[in-house]
Write a protein that holds these residues in place. Structure first.
Motif: not given
Ligand code: CTP
Length: 432
Positions: A352-367
């Motif tokens: 789930s974390l991985y999918v969230i990381s690719i769904m939005f922008d770089d800042r979300v991925r970094d978080a």
């Protein structure tokens, strides 16, 4: 010419010695028993294509169960017999197993039913199968070892890259073959021939899919999700109209297809960023993506239809809840504490974390990465026992206090064991 005596034993001879020996022994035993034995199906298809496949199916013109029993005892292998289907599964070792089946004729009482089976010839046995490319056999008997038996133009279609059904009612009798057609098409970069595609579309438009148990569709659907080009396959199922019909909750937008492809392509980058390497469940990732644009109600309906196991369904529901938080805005505002980030993501699987990381922008991925690599690793040093020693009775109070300690620690306000103890002492004092 529909039947040729081309001999592909040179292809068989390229197989690992162990496999070759087993096939030769089977051919020899067939000679001794007065039977004909053939390797068929996916194994032959992939042998000709040069794709590794050690899923061996052997058709016996004769009693396959008795044959397999004798064979297994000769080579000292384990065997499982399905008397009812006249099949036997011989387990040689971890990477080599063989299915034996008596050559049979099959017919269907009604569309979508399981077939009725009678003993038949190799020609009958090949004719009951799905596509010409899966209907090539190679004889194993001693002096004909490697001889190709190709009644239905399988090699021609294999060379031309065509998926073709053998008879017009094929998809009506077994609509799961539509999913298989798409799977083979995309797996090998082939195309359905025009008639085959028309029959697939017609079958979808008829009511045969409704008569088929959802379990049978699900089985093929999950085989498909295990493949490399699953996103392309889904796109094809959408084009053929099957997706909407079998899984009405699914809205396969272009955006969703892109997200699926992105999930294939970006995993390595994400993996490099992980401090503790962990492999992921690709099926779960696809399921998360496929449900990512659904409401909670639809997720329930869809997960039930797909007969998802409880862990998958629960995970999808947790994922939906978090990804609907408007993460880009929350993260961009920049006033989230570490603990806020922790609270948002805690309990989610790596998938789930991985999918969230690719769904939005770089800042979300970094978080997400900060959460995985750093925040989620933080633990309190004190335990419930330490808190009880400060005079608190066992019970939910302990948990609440530990959580408060963890929050301070994650927010970087305390560091050591002594810090934690002092923090608890202060907290208790304040609260009294
Ligand atoms: N088959 C069929 N109709 C189905 C399922 C299978 O006719 N609905 C036939 C196919 O001819 C296939 C054989 O049964 O070659 C064995 O099926 P399976 O092991 O599922 O397929 P493979 O061709 O081995 O494909 P894969 O490489 O995906 O295992």
């Amino acid at each position: 010419k529909e039947y040729t005596s081309e001999n592909l034993s040179y292809k068989l001879n390229e197989l690992p010695q162990k496999v070759l020996n087993v096939l030769k022994s089977a051919g020899k035993m067939a000679d001794d028993e007065g039977y004909s034995a053939y390797v068929v199906g996916g194994f032959v298809r992939d042998l000709i294509l040069g794709v590794e496949n050690l899923d061996i199916d052997i058709v016996i013109e004769g009693d396959a169960v008795a044959f397999a029993q004798k064979f297994a005892s000769q080579i000292n292998a384990k065997i499982t017999v399905h008397e009812k289907f006249q099949t036997a599964y011989v387990y040689i070792d971890e990477d080599l197993q063989i299915d034996f089946v008596t050559a049979r004729k099959e017919y269907y009482e009604f569309p979508g039913s399981l077939p009725i089976i009678e003993t038949g010839t190799i020609k009958d046995d090949l004719f009951r199968r799905d596509f010409t490319i899966n209907c090539i056999a190679m004889k194993l008997n001693g002096d004909e070892f490697g001889k190709v038996v190709d009644f239905y133009g399988g090699r021609r279609d294999l060379y031309d890259g065509v998926i073709r059904i053998l008879y017009n009612l094929s998809f009506i009798e077994d609509p799961t073959r539509i999913i298989r057609a798409v799977r083979f098409e995309q797996r090998y970069g082939f195309l359905m021939d025009e008639k085959t595609e028309e029959f697939a579309i017609k079958a979808v438009k008829s009511d045969v899919l409704d008569k088929l148990s959802i379990e049978r569709i699900n089985t093929e659907f999950f085989y498909m999700l295990k493949e490399k080009n699953a996103a392309k396959m889904l796109q094809r199922l959408k084009e053929l109209g099957l997706l909407k019909k079998a899984y009405p909750e699914m809205e396969l937008s272009d955006q969703l297809i892109n997200l699926m492809e992105k999930s294939d392509n970006q995993w390595e980058d994400f993996y490099i960023g992980l401090i503790n390497k962990k492999n992921i469940d690709k099926i779960l990732i696809y399921l998360l993506v496929l449900h990512s644009n659904m409401s909670v109600d639809k997720v329930h309906a869809s997960a039930d239809r797909m007969r998802l196991k409880k862990e998958y369904k629960d995970e999808i529901l947790r994922f939906i809840e978090v990804k609907d938080l408007n993460l880009p805005a929350l993260v961009a505002e920049g006033n989230l504490s570490n603990y806020d980030v922790y609270s948002m993501f805690t309990g989610l699987s790596l998938e789930s974390l991985y999918v969230i990381s690719i769904m939005f922008d770089d800042r979300v991925r970094d978080a997400v990465l900060v959460y995985i690599n750093n925040l989620s690793q933080i633990k309190t040093e004190i335990t419930g026992k330490d808190i009880m020693e400060l005079g608190i009775a066992p019970g939910p109070e302990i948990k609440r206090i530990l959580q408060a300690v963890l929050k301070e620690k994650i927010n970087g306000k305390i560091f050591t064991y002594d810090d934690e103890i002092n923090f608890v002492k202060n907290l208790l004092e304040q609260e009294n």
